[in-house]
Enzyme design. Structure first.
Site, PDB file in Angstrom:
ATOM      1  N   HIS A  92      31.169  89.999  42.022  1.00 50.11           N
ATOM      2  CA  HIS A  92      32.442  90.381  41.405  1.00 50.11           C
ATOM      3  C   HIS A  92      33.610  89.810  42.191  1.00 50.11           C
ATOM      4  O   HIS A  92      33.468  89.364  43.338  1.00 50.11           O
ATOM      5  CB  HIS A  92      32.543  91.900  41.255  1.00 50.11           C
ATOM      6  CG  HIS A  92      32.506  92.649  42.541  1.00 50.11           C
ATOM      7  ND1 HIS A  92      31.337  92.868  43.241  1.00 50.11           N
ATOM      8  CD2 HIS A  92      33.485  93.227  43.271  1.00 50.11           C
ATOM      9  CE1 HIS A  92      31.602  93.543  44.334  1.00 50.11           C
ATOM     10  NE2 HIS A  92      32.902  93.778  44.387  1.00 50.11           N
ATOM     11  N   ASP A 109      28.817  93.407  47.212  1.00 54.75           N
ATOM     12  CA  ASP A 109      29.258  94.252  48.321  1.00 54.75           C
ATOM     13  C   ASP A 109      28.170  94.395  49.390  1.00 54.75           C
ATOM     14  O   ASP A 109      27.012  94.695  49.082  1.00 54.75           O
ATOM     15  CB  ASP A 109      29.645  95.651  47.812  1.00 54.75           C
ATOM     16  CG  ASP A 109      30.961  95.606  47.031  1.00 54.75           C
ATOM     17  OD1 ASP A 109      31.842  94.796  47.384  1.00 54.75           O
ATOM     18  OD2 ASP A 109      31.098  96.374  46.061  1.00 54.75           O
ATOM     19  N   HIS A 163      31.728  87.981  45.449  1.00 49.91           N
ATOM     20  CA  HIS A 163      30.806  88.568  46.428  1.00 49.91           C
ATOM     21  C   HIS A 163      29.949  89.665  45.805  1.00 49.91           C
ATOM     22  O   HIS A 163      30.256  90.182  44.724  1.00 49.91           O
ATOM     23  CB  HIS A 163      31.574  89.139  47.616  1.00 49.91           C
ATOM     24  CG  HIS A 163      32.460  90.302  47.262  1.00 49.91           C
ATOM     25  ND1 HIS A 163      33.610  90.162  46.528  1.00 49.91           N
ATOM     26  CD2 HIS A 163      32.318  91.629  47.498  1.00 49.91           C
ATOM     27  CE1 HIS A 163      34.159  91.343  46.344  1.00 49.91           C
ATOM     28  NE2 HIS A 163      33.393  92.268  46.916  1.00 49.91           N
ATOM     29  N   ARG A 204      36.727 103.392  46.474  1.00 51.87           N
ATOM     30  CA  ARG A 204      35.356 102.878  46.269  1.00 51.87           C
ATOM     31  C   ARG A 204      34.332 103.632  47.108  1.00 51.87           C
ATOM     32  O   ARG A 204      34.551 103.841  48.301  1.00 51.87           O
ATOM     33  CB  ARG A 204      35.290 101.393  46.631  1.00 51.87           C
ATOM     34  CG  ARG A 204      33.993 100.732  46.166  1.00 51.87           C
ATOM     35  CD  ARG A 204      33.926  99.272  46.593  1.00 51.87           C
ATOM     36  NE  ARG A 204      33.319  99.136  47.894  1.00 51.87           N
ATOM     37  CZ  ARG A 204      33.335  98.016  48.614  1.00 51.87           C
ATOM     38  NH1 ARG A 204      33.942  96.923  48.169  1.00 51.87           N
ATOM     39  NH2 ARG A 204      32.742  97.973  49.794  1.00 51.87           N
TER      40      ARG A 204
END
Ligand code: SIN
Length: 294
Positions: free
Chosen positions: A270, A117, A115, A285
């Protein structure tokens, strides 16, 4: 001006060492707990654009410093899963397989499918900064695949077929496929569902800073290509998903303690490879807002 900005801070002496891969470079000798002056910041910014993934080794940052450094690149996006935001610091989303008192401390299955983000938002992410807090002795690597290299390697006929095409992205599409260690993701409230309306984006996007073109579809969130019969859209997406994750487009990140990794969601996808469930992994994150893809 935030804490990470100081035009007159003393210069830092650091090296940018590209990896032997299509993506990625390591930045050694920088201390992100100290403010960066404009010239150092510009060098970091250039490295991010050039390499797609930059790895800052051996960082010792408070949540405030992690947030302040992230903010130098743009506004931060708050994840819809409010359950997994760090207390007192909603800008930090916890990704973790750790269960405490029967409750997950973070999102356990984050990144199980390829995906970019927040591609399900009208304004997706510029980039994410993932900071290692606790790493397993085995596994837990993250893979990054250059979607610019993937696009450039497509046959000309396929590039022509994709020209002007748009695709729908949905956060909810695979939400229920994501079960970690027998624990389902939290049930979304009507307010959370309203926050993640599907978005439409070009199948091929132009990077707003470098002008380089890249594929912008991903297995996690892209549901279909507009204006194509369902079976044709499904076949085309399958072909693109398989192509986009070929080994030659991938950099594999093997985490070291205190790594902070900053990647470009406009240029790559990623995947979290996971680790044995008895080992603990906890990451923090931040997600920086980008702009409307074109
Ligand atoms: C993510 O998809 O943002 C998480 C990646 C990881 O945990 O390795």
């Amino acid at each position: 001006m935030n804490a990470a900005v100081s035009p007159h801070a003393p210069a830092q002496h650091f090296d940018v060492g590209p990896f032997d891969a299509v993506l990625g470079a390591e930045i050694v000798g920088i201390d992100l707990a100290q403010p960066l002056n404009d010239a150092d910041f510009a060098r970091v910014h250039r490295a991010h654009l050039e390499h797609g993934v930059i790895v800052f080794r051996d960082q010792h940052l408070t949540p405030e410093q992690h947030i302040a450094f992230s903010r130098r690149f743009g506004e931060l996006q708050i994840h819809v899963l409010h359950q997994f935001l760090l207390a007192g610091h909603p800008e930090i989303f916890i990704i973790s397989n750790i269960i405490e008192n029967g409750q997950p401390v973070g999102l356990g299955d984050a990144g199980k499918f390829w995906h970019s983000d927040l591609s399900y938002k009208d304004i997706p992410s510029l980039g994410s900064m993932l900071y290692a807090q606790e790493l397993p002795e085995e596994g837990g690597d993250t893979l990054f695949a250059s979607q610019q290299a993937a696009y450039e390697a497509l046959p000309v006929e396929l590039k022509a077929r994709l020209e002007g095409r748009r695709a729908a992205h949905s956060y909810l599409a695979r939400y229920d496929d994501e079960v970690f260690a027998g624990i389902r993701r939290p049930t979304l409230t009507p307010e959370q569902i309203a926050e993640v309306k599907p978005a439409i984006h070009p199948v091929v996007r132009t990077h707003p800073e470098t002008g380089r073109k890249g594929l912008f579809v991903n297995k996690n969130f892209t549901t279909h290509i507009l204006d194509l019969p369902a079976d044709e859209s499904c076949d085309l997406l399958k072909e693109l998903f398989a192509h986009s994750a070929k080994p030659e487009f991938i950099y594999r990140h093997r985490w070291q303690p205190n790594d902070l990794v900053f990647w470009d969601n406009r240029a790559l996808i990623h995947l979290a490879t996971g680790c044995p469930s008895h080992l603990r992994r906890r990451m923090h994150r931040t997600t920086i807002q980008g702009d409307v893809p074109f």
